[in-house]
Every structure is written in C-alpha cells, then in structure tokens.
Motif scaffolding. Structure first.
Motif, PDB file in Angstrom:
ATOM      1  N   VAL A 147       0.827  -1.211   0.000  1.00 38.62           N
ATOM      2  CA  VAL A 147       0.000   0.000   0.000  1.00 38.62           C
ATOM      3  C   VAL A 147       0.860   1.260   0.000  1.00 38.62           C
ATOM      4  O   VAL A 147       0.561   2.238  -0.694  1.00 38.62           O
ATOM      5  CB  VAL A 147      -0.951  -0.006   1.222  1.00 38.62           C
ATOM      6  CG1 VAL A 147      -1.631   1.347   1.389  1.00 38.62           C
ATOM      7  CG2 VAL A 147      -1.994  -1.108   1.069  1.00 38.62           C
ATOM      8  N   GLN A 148       1.961   1.251   0.748  1.00 41.89           N
ATOM      9  CA  GLN A 148       2.743   2.470   0.933  1.00 41.89           C
ATOM     10  C   GLN A 148       3.800   2.690  -0.138  1.00 41.89           C
ATOM     11  O   GLN A 148       4.350   3.786  -0.238  1.00 41.89           O
ATOM     12  CB  GLN A 148       3.384   2.459   2.321  1.00 41.89           C
ATOM     13  CG  GLN A 148       2.338   2.540   3.432  1.00 41.89           C
ATOM     14  CD  GLN A 148       2.939   2.868   4.776  1.00 41.89           C
ATOM     15  OE1 GLN A 148       4.041   3.394   4.880  1.00 41.89           O
ATOM     16  NE2 GLN A 148       2.201   2.579   5.832  1.00 41.89           N
ATOM     17  N   THR A 149       4.119   1.673  -0.917  1.00 36.26           N
ATOM     18  CA  THR A 149       5.016   1.869  -2.053  1.00 36.26           C
ATOM     19  C   THR A 149       4.176   2.311  -3.242  1.00 36.26           C
ATOM     20  O   THR A 149       3.328   1.545  -3.713  1.00 36.26           O
ATOM     21  CB  THR A 149       5.768   0.577  -2.404  1.00 36.26           C
ATOM     22  OG1 THR A 149       6.572   0.187  -1.284  1.00 36.26           O
ATOM     23  CG2 THR A 149       6.670   0.790  -3.608  1.00 36.26           C
ATOM     24  N   PRO A 150       4.345   3.530  -3.746  1.00 38.56           N
ATOM     25  CA  PRO A 150       3.477   4.057  -4.805  1.00 38.56           C
ATOM     26  C   PRO A 150       3.378   3.109  -6.000  1.00 38.56           C
ATOM     27  O   PRO A 150       4.380   2.653  -6.543  1.00 38.56           O
ATOM     28  CB  PRO A 150       4.163   5.371  -5.191  1.00 38.56           C
ATOM     29  CG  PRO A 150       4.893   5.792  -3.962  1.00 38.56           C
ATOM     30  CD  PRO A 150       5.371   4.514  -3.328  1.00 38.56           C
ATOM     31  N   GLY A 151       2.154   2.810  -6.371  1.00 38.90           N
ATOM     32  CA  GLY A 151       1.889   2.009  -7.565  1.00 38.90           C
ATOM     33  C   GLY A 151       1.844   0.515  -7.339  1.00 38.90           C
ATOM     34  O   GLY A 151       1.338  -0.231  -8.189  1.00 38.90           O
ATOM     35  N   ARG A 152       2.335   0.019  -6.198  1.00 40.92           N
ATOM     36  CA  ARG A 152       2.451  -1.423  -6.024  1.00 40.92           C
ATOM     37  C   ARG A 152       1.120  -2.103  -5.721  1.00 40.92           C
ATOM     38  O   ARG A 152       0.912  -3.246  -6.124  1.00 40.92           O
ATOM     39  CB  ARG A 152       3.459  -1.768  -4.931  1.00 40.92           C
ATOM     40  CG  ARG A 152       4.876  -1.605  -5.391  1.00 40.92           C
ATOM     41  CD  ARG A 152       5.802  -2.611  -4.767  1.00 40.92           C
ATOM     42  NE  ARG A 152       7.098  -2.566  -5.409  1.00 40.92           N
ATOM     43  CZ  ARG A 152       8.131  -3.300  -5.045  1.00 40.92           C
ATOM     44  NH1 ARG A 152       8.020  -4.128  -4.029  1.00 40.92           N
ATOM     45  NH2 ARG A 152       9.282  -3.211  -5.686  1.00 40.92           N
ATOM     46  N   TRP A 153       0.255  -1.443  -4.993  1.00 43.64           N
ATOM     47  CA  TRP A 153      -1.039  -2.063  -4.673  1.00 43.64           C
ATOM     48  C   TRP A 153      -1.809  -2.343  -5.958  1.00 43.64           C
ATOM     49  O   TRP A 153      -2.368  -3.425  -6.145  1.00 43.64           O
ATOM     50  CB  TRP A 153      -1.820  -1.149  -3.741  1.00 43.64           C
ATOM     51  CG  TRP A 153      -3.123  -1.692  -3.232  1.00 43.64           C
ATOM     52  CD1 TRP A 153      -4.363  -1.205  -3.484  1.00 43.64           C
ATOM     53  CD2 TRP A 153      -3.308  -2.808  -2.358  1.00 43.64           C
ATOM     54  NE1 TRP A 153      -5.314  -1.948  -2.822  1.00 43.64           N
ATOM     55  CE2 TRP A 153      -4.695  -2.938  -2.122  1.00 43.64           C
ATOM     56  CE3 TRP A 153      -2.439  -3.719  -1.750  1.00 43.64           C
ATOM     57  CZ2 TRP A 153      -5.231  -3.934  -1.306  1.00 43.64           C
ATOM     58  CZ3 TRP A 153      -2.975  -4.717  -0.940  1.00 43.64           C
ATOM     59  CH2 TRP A 153      -4.353  -4.811  -0.731  1.00 43.64           C
ATOM     60  N   GLU A 154      -1.819  -1.380  -6.849  1.00 45.01           N
ATOM     61  CA  GLU A 154      -2.512  -1.562  -8.124  1.00 45.01           C
ATOM     62  C   GLU A 154      -1.820  -2.642  -8.966  1.00 45.01           C
ATOM     63  O   GLU A 154      -2.487  -3.490  -9.588  1.00 45.01           O
ATOM     64  CB  GLU A 154      -2.545  -0.247  -8.898  1.00 45.01           C
ATOM     65  CG  GLU A 154      -3.363   0.861  -8.246  1.00 45.01           C
ATOM     66  CD  GLU A 154      -2.633   1.553  -7.102  1.00 45.01           C
ATOM     67  OE1 GLU A 154      -1.417   1.290  -6.918  1.00 45.01           O
ATOM     68  OE2 GLU A 154      -3.278   2.345  -6.382  1.00 45.01           O
TER      69      GLU A 154
END
Length: 305
Positions: free
Chosen positions: A283-290
C-alpha cells in the motif's frame, strides 16, 4: 493494511452496508497477505514512469520494536530504496518490512532481491548507503553501494553528551546550547568538523571534574565518532545534492510498523506481522497495490489459497 479488524468491520457496516464476521476479514487478509509474501520472489513490480532521470539510489535500513505474544518487544526490520534526480529530489521510494527474526536472514534476502531488481533498471546510477552506526547495517550495505554515509541526525544525537563535558557546570546551560548550535552546523557544513569534534572531546576527557555519568557518555561519543568518522563527510554530500539522513526509513518505521502494530493492547504472532507488513508495504510503495492486483488478474490466485 491500515486498520485493525474491528475498525474494518465497523467501516464495512457503517459506510458500505456490509456486515461481515471478523473471522472473514482475518481470513481474507491472511490469504491476500500470504499471496503477496509468497509470490514476491517471482513477481516483479515496475517502478513506472518518473518525472526525471534517476541519478542516485539511496539504500537505508532500520528497525522498530513491536510487542510479540511470546517474546515481549522484538525488532521488526524496515528497508527503503529511494530514487533521486540530479537536484537531490526524491522521485520514488520502495519499502519492505519483515517480522522479528534472529539473524535477520529473511529480511536481508528480501532486501537483496529488491536491490538487485533496481540495479538492473538503473545500472548507471550511483548507490548510496545511509544508516545508523550499527555494524551489521554496514556489512550489509557496503557490497551494494559506492558511497556510505552515517545518518547525520544519529551523529548529532551524540553532540549533547560532548557539550555536557565541555560545560559541565550547573549554570553552564547557555554555553552548552551555544556549543551545540555551533557544532551541529559545523558538522553538517564544514569539512573536517568530525575530526575537530573528536580532538575536542579527547581534551574534555582530561578534565578531572567530570562526573562518572558525564565521563561515560563522553567516552561513548568519542568511540561512536571514532568508529564512524569515515562516513561523516556531510558537506561533500550536501554540495553534491545527496541526502545526508535516513529520514525515509525513519518515517517508514513509524508509518509501516509503529502506526499499525503498536496500538494499545496489541500483541503479535510472527505470521500476523508478516501478513500486515506485506500488505502495508504494498500500500505504501506508490503504484504497487494496483500492480499487485493486476498480477492477480493476470496469473490468478495460487492454489494454496
């Protein structure tokens, strides 16, 4: 990833009209987190398009104490990989978190994989390691980095101990404050300041009037500066627009670990920590959740779920 089970249950009921059992939420979280943790060896996540060229890659790591069920407070590990442009602006950061373990082998293995993936993508960037003075940090970081720097703020934390030895009198507080202001600035901006601090400290150590506590703290500061002097070239790094602190990792310890795992009355088992940290890192690493859910759609759900 962001709330405990009761809060998720309440949110689903009050804001979405979905009433579900806590066990359902727990089981679902464990499944999703287990997929993320299990597939991280083979699933690679793209950094995505950045606004500028990556010139420097900063590597840093730190630990955060969390309450466990069986062993009291133990250290969870956090690693960060930060990408910077030529002006020193941070363009992107990647986070990993690992449950407490003896020897930190799993954490180091996971961090190694992330670093190697970044090195393939940015082979011509310079790699900078930033951490506190723990010996284990540097034995890990040095093989991956061409430059190493002791976190400035950790170094500055030892200066009050030296100031106390410089002006130990009860009425010397104004002088200690002035000394601190002067040498914090010099350490950051003046070449050779660390060597000067060491020599001054050795001179203060010859004072017979120092109390046992002040002398012990001064000796600890002298040892710390002496062991890390070669990693204190802060003026050079500032001139080169390089970071001088591991603030990214310090912040990650709070947001990735502390905010979620150190609530009132919380006690954790290893598997629960693994699941939560895997989800929060996504969640906190930009783009990784998606990107994670795109891979679920592309490859499906592993059979063990």
């Amino acid at each position: 990833a962001t709330m405990n089970v009761r809060e998720v249950q309440s949110d689903l009921a009050n804001n979405h009209g979905r009433r579900v059992a806590r066990s359902f939420i727990q089981n679902l979280s464990e499944h999703v987190g287990a997929i993320a943790f299990t597939k991280e060896e083979s699933w690679e996540y793209e950094v995505g398009s950045l606004d500028d060229e990556v010139v420097t890659v900063g590597l840093s790591l730190d630990g955060a104490m969390i309450p466990t069920v069986d062993s009291g407070y133990r250290e969870a590990m956090v690693g960060a990989i930060s990408l910077y442009n030529e002006e020193g602006e941070r363009l992107h950061s990647i986070y990993i978190g690992e449950a407490p373990e003896y020897g930190k082998a799993r954490f180091k293995e996971r961090y190694h994989r992330e670093i190697e993936r970044i090195r393939k993508g940015y082979p011509h960037a310079q790699y900078l390691g930033i951490a506190d003075g723990a010996k284990d940090n540097w034995s890990f970081l040095e093989p991956y980095t061409s430059r190493q720097l002791l976190d400035y703020f950790h170094a500055a934390e030892y200066l009050p101990q030296i100031a106390q030895a410089a002006y130990p009198g009860k009425t010397d507080k104004p002088k200690r404050k002035q000394w601190l202001r002067e040498w914090r600035h010099k350490l950051k901006h003046q070449s050779g300041a660390a060597d000067e601090i060491i020599e001054l400290s050795k001179g203060y150590a010859r004072k017979r009037s120092l109390t046992k506590t002040v002398r012990e703290q001064l000796d600890a500061a002298i040892t710390y500066f002496g062991n890390n002097r070669h990693r204190m070239n802060y003026p050079e790094h500032l001139k080169a627009n390089l970071p001088i602190g591991s603030g990214v990792t310090e912040a990650a310890c709070k947001t990735l670990v502390k905010q979620r795992l150190c609530g009132s009355g919380m006690r954790w088992k290893e598997q629960g920590v693994k699941v939560v940290l895997s989800l929060r890192a996504l969640v906190q690493t930009p783009g990784r959740w998606e990107s994670y859910w795109q891979k679920i759609q592309q490859f499906g759900v592993p059979a063990f779920v």
